[in-house]
Design a protein around this motif. Structure first.
Motif, PDB file in Angstrom:
ATOM      1  N   LEU A   7      47.618 -51.080-129.362  1.00 50.05           N
ATOM      2  CA  LEU A   7      47.855 -51.293-128.015  1.00 50.05           C
ATOM      3  C   LEU A   7      49.054 -50.890-127.557  1.00 50.05           C
ATOM      4  O   LEU A   7      49.050 -50.508-126.259  1.00 50.05           O
ATOM      5  N   ALA A   8      49.817 -50.977-128.447  1.00 45.92           N
ATOM      6  CA  ALA A   8      51.399 -50.600-127.999  1.00 45.92           C
ATOM      7  C   ALA A   8      51.559 -48.995-127.648  1.00 45.92           C
ATOM      8  O   ALA A   8      52.669 -48.588-127.355  1.00 45.92           O
ATOM      9  N   THR A   9      50.731 -48.374-128.420  1.00 45.51           N
ATOM     10  CA  THR A   9      51.053 -46.913-128.423  1.00 45.51           C
ATOM     11  C   THR A   9      50.369 -46.288-127.081  1.00 45.51           C
ATOM     12  O   THR A   9      49.214 -46.606-126.858  1.00 45.51           O
ATOM     13  N   PRO A  10      51.113 -45.202-126.450  1.00 50.12           N
ATOM     14  CA  PRO A  10      50.588 -44.828-125.012  1.00 50.12           C
ATOM     15  C   PRO A  10      49.615 -43.852-125.588  1.00 50.12           C
ATOM     16  O   PRO A  10      49.557 -43.354-126.593  1.00 50.12           O
ATOM     17  N   LEU A  11      48.583 -43.543-124.674  1.00 49.04           N
ATOM     18  CA  LEU A  11      47.248 -42.637-124.983  1.00 49.04           C
ATOM     19  C   LEU A  11      47.993 -41.300-124.897  1.00 49.04           C
ATOM     20  O   LEU A  11      47.572 -40.343-125.961  1.00 49.04           O
ATOM     21  N   HIS A  12      49.006 -40.906-124.374  1.00 54.98           N
ATOM     22  CA  HIS A  12      49.603 -39.443-124.426  1.00 54.98           C
ATOM     23  C   HIS A  12      51.063 -39.897-124.414  1.00 54.98           C
ATOM     24  O   HIS A  12      51.708 -40.538-123.652  1.00 54.98           O
ATOM     25  N   PRO A  13      51.739 -39.480-125.520  1.00 52.43           N
ATOM     26  CA  PRO A  13      53.124 -39.289-125.338  1.00 52.43           C
ATOM     27  C   PRO A  13      53.828 -38.627-124.245  1.00 52.43           C
ATOM     28  O   PRO A  13      53.212 -37.706-123.527  1.00 52.43           O
ATOM     29  N   SER A  14      54.921 -39.208-123.754  1.00 49.41           N
ATOM     30  CA  SER A  14      55.501 -38.599-122.604  1.00 49.41           C
ATOM     31  C   SER A  14      55.703 -37.264-122.406  1.00 49.41           C
ATOM     32  O   SER A  14      55.585 -36.675-121.459  1.00 49.41           O
ATOM     33  N   ASN A  15      55.831 -36.456-123.600  1.00 52.90           N
ATOM     34  CA  ASN A  15      56.380 -35.084-123.430  1.00 52.90           C
ATOM     35  C   ASN A  15      54.837 -34.228-123.583  1.00 52.90           C
ATOM     36  O   ASN A  15      55.161 -33.003-123.439  1.00 52.90           O
ATOM     37  N   THR A  16      53.900 -34.838-123.788  1.00 51.23           N
ATOM     38  CA  THR A  16      52.528 -34.077-123.810  1.00 51.23           C
ATOM     39  C   THR A  16      51.570 -34.641-123.031  1.00 51.23           C
ATOM     40  O   THR A  16      50.396 -34.676-123.227  1.00 51.23           O
ATOM     41  N   THR A  17      51.570 -35.150-121.581  1.00 52.13           N
ATOM     42  CA  THR A  17      50.967 -35.614-120.867  1.00 52.13           C
ATOM     43  C   THR A  17      50.026 -34.312-120.261  1.00 52.13           C
ATOM     44  O   THR A  17      50.728 -33.187-119.967  1.00 52.13           O
ATOM     45  N   PRO A  18      48.908 -34.517-120.299  1.00 51.31           N
ATOM     46  CA  PRO A  18      47.956 -33.381-120.040  1.00 51.31           C
ATOM     47  C   PRO A  18      48.375 -32.829-118.557  1.00 51.31           C
ATOM     48  O   PRO A  18      48.692 -33.705-117.689  1.00 51.31           O
ATOM     49  N   VAL A  19      48.318 -31.468-118.275  1.00 52.74           N
ATOM     50  CA  VAL A  19      48.471 -31.160-117.085  1.00 52.74           C
ATOM     51  C   VAL A  19      47.207 -30.466-116.509  1.00 52.74           C
ATOM     52  O   VAL A  19      46.710 -29.621-117.067  1.00 52.74           O
ATOM     53  N   ALA A  20      46.737 -30.788-115.349  1.00 52.38           N
ATOM     54  CA  ALA A  20      45.494 -30.423-114.730  1.00 52.38           C
ATOM     55  C   ALA A  20      45.662 -29.076-113.879  1.00 52.38           C
ATOM     56  O   ALA A  20      44.923 -28.177-113.857  1.00 52.38           O
ATOM     57  N   THR A  21      46.921 -29.055-113.551  1.00 54.50           N
ATOM     58  CA  THR A  21      47.454 -27.889-112.652  1.00 54.50           C
ATOM     59  C   THR A  21      48.829 -27.239-112.908  1.00 54.50           C
ATOM     60  O   THR A  21      49.689 -28.289-113.105  1.00 54.50           O
ATOM     61  N   ALA A  22      48.853 -26.139-112.504  1.00 51.37           N
ATOM     62  CA  ALA A  22      50.466 -25.616-113.061  1.00 51.37           C
ATOM     63  C   ALA A  22      51.033 -25.553-111.412  1.00 51.37           C
ATOM     64  O   ALA A  22      52.366 -25.164-111.709  1.00 51.37           O
ATOM     65  N   SER A  23      50.524 -26.106-110.419  1.00 55.94           N
ATOM     66  CA  SER A  23      51.470 -25.665-109.177  1.00 55.94           C
ATOM     67  C   SER A  23      52.712 -26.613-109.196  1.00 55.94           C
ATOM     68  O   SER A  23      53.775 -25.765-108.584  1.00 55.94           O
ATOM     69  N   GLY A  24      52.736 -27.700-109.706  1.00 53.10           N
ATOM     70  CA  GLY A  24      54.113 -28.453-109.771  1.00 53.10           C
ATOM     71  C   GLY A  24      55.183 -27.755-110.432  1.00 53.10           C
ATOM     72  O   GLY A  24      56.208 -27.814-109.907  1.00 53.10           O
ATOM     73  N   LEU A  25      54.675 -27.241-111.427  1.00 49.87           N
ATOM     74  CA  LEU A  25      55.514 -26.737-112.477  1.00 49.87           C
ATOM     75  C   LEU A  25      56.194 -25.170-112.012  1.00 49.87           C
ATOM     76  O   LEU A  25      57.167 -24.948-112.165  1.00 49.87           O
ATOM     77  N   LEU A  26      55.137 -24.708-111.404  1.00 45.16           N
ATOM     78  CA  LEU A  26      55.674 -23.360-110.697  1.00 45.16           C
ATOM     79  C   LEU A  26      56.382 -23.374-109.495  1.00 45.16           C
ATOM     80  O   LEU A  26      57.370 -22.535-109.181  1.00 45.16           O
ATOM     81  N   ALA A  27      56.228 -24.776-108.850  1.00 48.34           N
ATOM     82  CA  ALA A  27      57.167 -24.937-107.766  1.00 48.34           C
ATOM     83  C   ALA A  27      58.746 -25.090-108.255  1.00 48.34           C
ATOM     84  O   ALA A  27      59.534 -24.621-107.400  1.00 48.34           O
ATOM     85  N   LEU A  28      58.694 -25.585-109.454  1.00 44.48           N
ATOM     86  CA  LEU A  28      60.107 -25.662-109.995  1.00 44.48           C
ATOM     87  C   LEU A  28      60.644 -24.467-110.220  1.00 44.48           C
ATOM     88  O   LEU A  28      62.029 -24.334-110.504  1.00 44.48           O
ATOM     89  N   LEU A  29      60.146 -23.376-110.332  1.00 43.35           N
ATOM     90  CA  LEU A  29      60.833 -22.035-110.784  1.00 43.35           C
ATOM     91  C   LEU A  29      61.816 -21.598-109.846  1.00 43.35           C
ATOM     92  O   LEU A  29      62.733 -20.924-110.170  1.00 43.35           O
ATOM     93  N   LEU A  51      46.029 -22.559-118.350  1.00 47.92           N
ATOM     94  CA  LEU A  51      46.181 -22.294-116.952  1.00 47.92           C
ATOM     95  C   LEU A  51      46.654 -20.960-116.470  1.00 47.92           C
ATOM     96  O   LEU A  51      47.587 -20.920-115.347  1.00 47.92           O
ATOM     97  N   TRP A  52      46.605 -20.358-117.193  1.00 48.34           N
ATOM     98  CA  TRP A  52      47.192 -18.580-116.964  1.00 48.34           C
ATOM     99  C   TRP A  52      46.902 -17.855-115.707  1.00 48.34           C
ATOM    100  O   TRP A  52      47.394 -17.428-115.177  1.00 48.34           O
ATOM    101  N   HIS A  53      45.511 -18.423-115.146  1.00 46.50           N
ATOM    102  CA  HIS A  53      45.163 -17.815-114.074  1.00 46.50           C
ATOM    103  C   HIS A  53      46.032 -18.662-112.758  1.00 46.50           C
ATOM    104  O   HIS A  53      46.091 -17.704-111.766  1.00 46.50           O
ATOM    105  N   GLU A  54      46.564 -19.614-112.963  1.00 46.63           N
ATOM    106  CA  GLU A  54      47.450 -20.031-111.845  1.00 46.63           C
ATOM    107  C   GLU A  54      48.584 -19.403-112.261  1.00 46.63           C
ATOM    108  O   GLU A  54      49.475 -19.230-111.336  1.00 46.63           O
TER     109      GLU A  54
END
Length: 140
Positions: A7-29, A51-54
């Motif tokens: 119960l104390a273990t998160p579903l996804h560790p903070s550094n591997t949270t699934p990404v559904a779209t690359a738009s936010g990361l691309l904006a950071l460039l 997400l290579w197509h994005e």
């Protein structure tokens, strides 16, 4: 009854949270803070195969970073200053190599082997090591 450690273990560790779209990361460039760009590139590298197509839309930006340049931005920034008049950002070697690795994988998925190989070689052994990558379609 579930154990309390489950119960104390998160579903996804903070550094591997699934990404559904690359738009936010691309904006950071286009950010002026090199650490944000570096973080975005590291995350993009972990999702580029799905997400290579994005990411393909930003190939010129990735290549510019890989070559030591800055991301082209033809619009005004938040201060109303033309981006071309801003000082260019110097990215360190690991950031440039990560940008090359991301761009290489996009070119691989676009079936552009010459460009993919050129950038893979620029990305260095950390990202493109033929000894460790045996069996990977990308390396082969």
């Amino acid at each position: 009854m579930a154990s309390s450690s489950l119960l104390a273990t998160p579903l996804h560790p903070s550094n591997t949270t699934p990404v559904a779209t690359a738009s936010g990361l691309l904006a950071l460039l286009s950010e002026s803070d090199p650490s944000l760009v570096s973080h975005a590139l590291s995350r993009l590298l972990s999702v580029v195969d799905t997400l290579w197509h994005e990411v393909a839309e930003c190939l010129p930006d990735l290549e510019a970073i890989a070559e030591g340049g800055d991301v082209a931005d033809d619009v005004m920034d938040d201060d109303g200053v033309a981006a071309a008049s801003r000082p260019s950002i110097a990215h360190d070697l690991p950031t440039r190599q990560t940008a090359a690795a991301v761009a290489s994988r996009v070119f691989f998925h676009l079936e552009e082997p010459v460009q993919a190989l050129r950038l893979a070689l620029e990305s260095g052994e950390e990202h493109f090591d033929i000894r460790r990558g045996k069996g990977s379609m990308y390396v082969e």
